[in-house]
Motif scaffolding. Sequence first.
Motif, PDB file in Angstrom:
ATOM      1  N   LEU A  10       0.647  -1.140   0.061  1.00  0.00           N
ATOM      2  CA  LEU A  10       0.235   0.018  -0.112  1.00  0.00           C
ATOM      3  C   LEU A  10       0.962   1.196   0.022  1.00  0.00           C
ATOM      4  CD1 LEU A  10      -2.756   0.319   2.460  1.00  0.00           C
ATOM      5  CD2 LEU A  10      -2.975   0.619   0.228  1.00  0.00           C
ATOM      6  N   TYR A  15      -0.199   4.870  -1.111  1.00  0.00           N
ATOM      7  CA  TYR A  15      -1.572   4.932  -0.649  1.00  0.00           C
ATOM      8  C   TYR A  15      -1.479   5.012   0.933  1.00  0.00           C
ATOM      9  CZ  TYR A  15      -3.184   3.708  -5.308  1.00  0.00           C
ATOM     10  OH  TYR A  15      -3.569   3.822  -6.542  1.00  0.00           O
ATOM     11  N   ARG A  16      -2.486   5.418   1.426  1.00  0.00           N
ATOM     12  CA  ARG A  16      -2.470   5.540   2.838  1.00  0.00           C
ATOM     13  C   ARG A  16      -3.043   4.497   3.668  1.00  0.00           C
ATOM     14  NH1 ARG A  16      -4.434  11.952   3.282  1.00  0.00           N
ATOM     15  NH2 ARG A  16      -2.320  12.748   2.422  1.00  0.00           N
ATOM     16  N   ARG A  21      -9.792   0.391   5.119  1.00  0.00           N
ATOM     17  CA  ARG A  21      -8.750  -0.672   4.515  1.00  0.00           C
ATOM     18  C   ARG A  21      -8.482  -1.830   5.439  1.00  0.00           C
ATOM     19  NH1 ARG A  21      -5.576   4.010   1.001  1.00  0.00           N
ATOM     20  NH2 ARG A  21      -7.409   4.398  -0.534  1.00  0.00           N
ATOM     21  N   LEU A  62      -9.010  -1.212  -5.275  1.00  0.00           N
ATOM     22  CA  LEU A  62      -7.516  -0.625  -5.215  1.00  0.00           C
ATOM     23  C   LEU A  62      -6.758  -2.087  -4.866  1.00  0.00           C
ATOM     24  CD1 LEU A  62      -5.343   1.426  -4.539  1.00  0.00           C
ATOM     25  CD2 LEU A  62      -6.192   1.615  -2.183  1.00  0.00           C
TER      26      LEU A  62
END
Lengths: 150, 150
Positions: A10, A15-16, A21, A62
């Motif tokens: 990630l 991405y955070r 998530r 994602l």
Amino acid sequence: MRYPWWQHRLYKAGYRLTNPRQVVINILKNTDKHLSAEDIYVDSLKINSSIGLTTVYRTLDLFQQIGIVQKFDFGEGKARYELIKNPIKKEHHHHIICVKCKEIVDYTDFLNEELELINKTEKALSEKYQFKILHHTVHFYGMCSKCQAT
Amino acid sequence: MRYPWWQHRLYKAGYRLTNPRQVVINILKNTDKHLSAEDIYVDSLKINSSIGLTTVYRTLDLFQQIGIVQKFDFGEGKARYELIKNPIKKEHHHHIICVKCKEIVDYTDFLNEELELINKTEKALSEKYQFKILHHTVHFYGMCSKCQAT
DNA sequence: ATTGACAATGAAAATCATTATCAATAATAG
DNA sequence: CTATTATTGATAATGATTTTCATTGTCAAT
Ligand SMILES: [Mn+2]
Ligand SMILES: [Mn+2]
Ligand SMILES: [Zn+2]
Ligand SMILES: [Zn+2]
């Protein structure tokens, strides 16, 4: 490695790490089922009741793109998702699906033989059809024992 | 045989041969593409402008149930259909799909070897998992030469 | 030729999964 | 802590497929 592999992935992809998530990952980590987006959404509400279905879809999408999750289509009109267990020694498997009750079984029997042939086929097809082959699916459809009884 | 095999099958299953059904069959017979219901509907309007999309769906569904047509899901969010050419010597084939432009290639290369292994696998899986296996799909996903260029 | 039973149809509305929009909120670099 | 941006959730929109229902077609028996 301080982080689990998927977390690295990630971050590496820019991405955070957010709560939704994490929630989605945890749900997938704790099941061997093939969950739909809706399934995951319902489960996620038990953990964080403010998660939106949209976010679940976005997250799954994602994850699929960066190789954390695999998306499958078993012809039900909706997708199902599965966490990739170990990105190094890919725990690849194939599927058996009950056409009646939709039970899905992962199998790895004969996989060595199967994969050997598949690699060979893949190479030949690449050449003949000029495709760069990325992945494959093998699905057997049938009736599970319960459904045969009916 | 006075009728083509699919017509026999239709009658044997107690269904009537109607114009929409003929139209759908003819469209499928005259293409090697994997058409969606909408594709077939659009084509059918050129032949009989009063056919409804609903009927196309119903017809395809019926044909699939009685084994005249195969329905495939290549993960596009819509199904695609293919006429079974010959029910006796099943002209079975597998697919290569371009993940970018969605081109679909039928291939039969290596099929003997593949099918041999698949039969073996099928038998073993039947026993181990108590499934009565009806059919299978093998899909390779990748990038076609055109799309690789981009 | 006419009729009745029921299969098949088409138009429209309904459903279901998935996506797009957009203002509000949360994550991280500095 | 604050500014910058990524991310989120509510909502509306979309696209494929299914359901509903009134109408039409088929076919065997009158
Ligand atoms: Mn699986
Ligand atoms: Mn094909
Ligand atoms: Zn079953
Ligand atoms: Zn392509």
